[in-house]
Design an enzyme around this catalytic site. Structure first.
Site, PDB file in Angstrom:
ATOM      1  N   THR A  72     -12.406   8.399 -57.077  1.00  0.00           N
ATOM      2  CA  THR A  72     -12.152   9.836 -56.920  1.00  0.00           C
ATOM      3  C   THR A  72     -13.392  10.502 -56.324  1.00  0.00           C
ATOM      4  OG1 THR A  72     -10.594   9.831 -58.764  1.00  0.00           O
ATOM      5  CG2 THR A  72     -11.555  11.966 -58.151  1.00  0.00           C
ATOM      6  N   ASN A 151      -0.917   2.770 -54.094  1.00  0.00           N
ATOM      7  CA  ASN A 151      -1.000   2.425 -55.512  1.00  0.00           C
ATOM      8  C   ASN A 151       0.351   2.470 -56.221  1.00  0.00           C
ATOM      9  OD1 ASN A 151      -1.858   5.178 -54.711  1.00  0.00           O
ATOM     10  ND2 ASN A 151      -1.575   5.628 -56.868  1.00  0.00           N
ATOM     11  N   GLN A 179      -6.826  -0.197 -53.923  1.00  0.00           N
ATOM     12  CA  GLN A 179      -5.825  -1.183 -54.327  1.00  0.00           C
ATOM     13  C   GLN A 179      -5.943  -2.487 -53.547  1.00  0.00           C
ATOM     14  OE1 GLN A 179      -3.617  -1.004 -56.860  1.00  0.00           O
ATOM     15  NE2 GLN A 179      -4.226   1.053 -57.492  1.00  0.00           N
ATOM     16  N   SER A 199     -13.109   1.147 -56.392  1.00  0.00           N
ATOM     17  CA  SER A 199     -13.305   1.463 -57.802  1.00  0.00           C
ATOM     18  C   SER A 199     -13.244   0.193 -58.641  1.00  0.00           C
ATOM     19  CB  SER A 199     -12.202   2.434 -58.243  1.00  0.00           C
ATOM     20  OG  SER A 199     -12.317   2.691 -59.624  1.00  0.00           O
ATOM     21  N   HIS A 201     -12.778  -0.537 -61.834  1.00  0.00           N
ATOM     22  CA  HIS A 201     -11.810  -0.808 -62.910  1.00  0.00           C
ATOM     23  C   HIS A 201     -10.451  -1.239 -62.380  1.00  0.00           C
ATOM     24  CE1 HIS A 201      -9.214   2.936 -63.184  1.00  0.00           C
ATOM     25  NE2 HIS A 201     -10.194   3.427 -62.448  1.00  0.00           N
ATOM     26  N   THR A 237     -29.496   9.581 -62.387  1.00  0.00           N
ATOM     27  CA  THR A 237     -29.862   8.231 -62.815  1.00  0.00           C
ATOM     28  C   THR A 237     -28.673   7.290 -62.679  1.00  0.00           C
ATOM     29  OG1 THR A 237     -31.443   9.183 -64.358  1.00  0.00           O
ATOM     30  CG2 THR A 237     -30.815   6.882 -64.731  1.00  0.00           C
ATOM     31  N   CYS A 324      -1.087   9.212 -62.769  1.00  0.00           N
ATOM     32  CA  CYS A 324      -1.640  10.558 -62.745  1.00  0.00           C
ATOM     33  C   CYS A 324      -0.538  11.599 -62.854  1.00  0.00           C
ATOM     34  CB  CYS A 324      -2.399  10.793 -61.446  1.00  0.00           C
ATOM     35  SG  CYS A 324      -3.334   9.371 -60.933  1.00  0.00           S
TER      36      CYS A 324
HETATM   37  C1  PLP Z   1      -7.139   4.486 -59.074  1.00  0.00           C
HETATM   38  C2  PLP Z   1      -7.168   5.000 -57.697  1.00  0.00           C
HETATM   39  C3  PLP Z   1      -8.068   6.001 -57.318  1.00  0.00           C
HETATM   40  C4  PLP Z   1      -8.983   6.670 -58.302  1.00  0.00           C
HETATM   41  O1  PLP Z   1     -10.021   5.820 -58.725  1.00  0.00           O
HETATM   42  P1  PLP Z   1     -10.944   6.218 -59.963  1.00  0.00           P
HETATM   43  O2  PLP Z   1     -12.092   5.280 -59.856  1.00  0.00           O
HETATM   44  O3  PLP Z   1     -10.118   5.990 -61.169  1.00  0.00           O
HETATM   45  O4  PLP Z   1     -11.372   7.624 -59.784  1.00  0.00           O
HETATM   46  C5  PLP Z   1      -8.072   6.407 -56.001  1.00  0.00           C
HETATM   47  N1  PLP Z   1      -7.245   5.870 -55.111  1.00  0.00           N
HETATM   48  C6  PLP Z   1      -6.361   4.906 -55.424  1.00  0.00           C
HETATM   49  C7  PLP Z   1      -5.474   4.342 -54.369  1.00  0.00           C
HETATM   50  C8  PLP Z   1      -6.281   4.446 -56.735  1.00  0.00           C
HETATM   51  O5  PLP Z   1      -5.396   3.501 -57.047  1.00  0.00           O
END
Ligand code: PLP
Length: 391
Positions: A72, A151, A179, A199, A201, A237, A324
């Protein structure tokens, strides 16, 4: 009861090796990377090693990687940073109708500041047509932002072709590749992108850490002040343990990508086949150009939300629309952009497979789902049983 997690597009379980790599940086090597002493130097080295891991995975140079709090923030930094830096050249941005809200809402915010935004449509599979992007270009265009893979429906866009068009017109090109990482090859030169968001996670790394790839020579305006970290683009930081985790996660995700993707495709195709065997169901997203772990179907005469609750009671974690927007009753903007009617969009179910899933998981879902569907349809005021024979 069996627990089956099928929401890997929302987030993934951290890889044990990622956790092991992070742990010393939480408990022992806690120095601030900006400090001169040995504690600081050790933390600095860990951050720079992770930067090399991320760069290597993307075919980039380490200095082109900026760590952020996630995708994000990376999307905001890319889009706002370019818009502000290029505002003397033009005020027009191009994006697509199926982007993540982190892109769409950033563009909307810029529209309020006087930028104009063209949102290119997608086809029935959720795919962006490079010709539509080219047709939207004006002499005011400064940035194009199109996601690598969706996604919600898993459709993979022709990013290299769009990148080629952007180069021809001398435009900066950003792609939200969240993704794609770990699922399909992501190389910044092959994809012809100038900026790319990811990202951790979403590929078995920690939450709250991501990165923006910034091709050298691409100037971004900054809007956070107070430090020199990340070349002043992201002052504050560094989250050292998370950065270490991101580095390890991307290394793991890209090293065995082909084998993992092949495994996921088999599970995905079995799941799709089984779901489409239920009457009055349809696949959403592209039949072939699709993420290896993505299943998205619409089950007619059913509310996705009630389906989710029933599945949850059976231990199955799934999603309808996107994580979301669930909780709100608006149908998914992605499915609407693909031309689905409200009813079909509301009956959508997303099941996203990950590296922990097994064939038993798939079999379990295919065992419990038909009963749930039958029960919910029996309660539906719009379903009489005759519709299916007609369709
Ligand atoms: C999950 C996702 C995001 C957001 O990522 P975060 O690290 O959770 O802020 C943005 N774009 C896509 C396509 C996602 O699947």
């Amino acid at each position: 009861m069996r627990k089956v997690y099928l929401d890997n597009a929302a987030t993934t379980r951290m890889h044990e090796e990622v956790f092991a790599a992070m742990k010393p940086y939480l408990l022992e090597h806690y120095g601030n990377p900006s400090s001169i002493h040995s504690f600081g130097r050790q933390a600095r080295k860990a951050v720079e090693d992770a930067r090399e891991q991320v760069a290597a995975a993307l075919g980039a140079e380490p200095r082109e990687i900026v760590f952020t709090s996630g995708a994000t923030e990376a999307n905001n930094l890319a889009i706002r940073g370019i818009a502000r830096a290029q505002k003397n050249k033009g005020n027009h941005l191009i994006t697509s109708a199926v982007e993540h809200h982190a892109v769409l809402d950033t563009c909307k915010a810029l529209a309020k500041e006087g930028f104009t935004v063209t949102v290119v449509p997608v086809d029935e599979y959720g795919m962006v047509d490079p010709a539509a992007v080219e047709a939207a270009i004006t002499d005011q265009t400064i940035l194009v932002s199109i996601m690598l893979a969706n996604n919600e429906v898993g459709t993979i866009n022709p990013i290299a072709e769009i990148g080629e068009i952007c180069r021809k017109h001398n435009l900066i090109f950003h792609s939200d590749a969240v993704q794609g990482i770990g699922n399909i090859p992501v190389n910044v030169d092959n994809l012809k992108v100038d900026l790319l968001s990811l990202s951790a996670h979403k590929f078995y790394g920690p939450k709250g850490i991501g990165a923006l790839y910034v091709r050298k020579g691409t100037k971004l305006d900054v809007f956070n002040f107070g430090g020199v970290q990340e070349r002043k683009l992201r002052p504050g930081t560094e989250n050292v343990p998370a950065i270490v985790g991101l580095g390890k996660a991307i290394e793991l995700a890209t090293s065995d990508l082909e084998a993992e993707a092949a495994k996921l495709r088999v599970l995905r195709d079995k799941l799709i086949k089984g779901l489409l065997a239920i009457e009055a169901t349809k696949l959403n997203g592209h039949p072939e150009k699709r993420l290896p772990g993505n299943v998205n179907v619409s089950i007619q005469y059913i509310e996705g939300e009630s389906l989710l609750l029933s599945l949850d009671l059976k231990g199955v974690a799934a999603s309808s629309g996107s994580a979301c927007t669930s909780g709100s009753l608006d149908p998914s903007h992605v499915l609407m952009a693909m031309g689905l009617d409200h009813q079909t969009a509301h009956g959508s179910l997303r099941l996203t497979l990950g590296r922990d899933n097994t064939e038993e998981d798939v079999d379990y879902v295919l065992e419990v789902l038909p009963e749930i569907v039958e029960r919910l349809r029996a309660m539906s005021p719009i379903y009489t049983g005759n519709e299916i024979k007609r369709s």
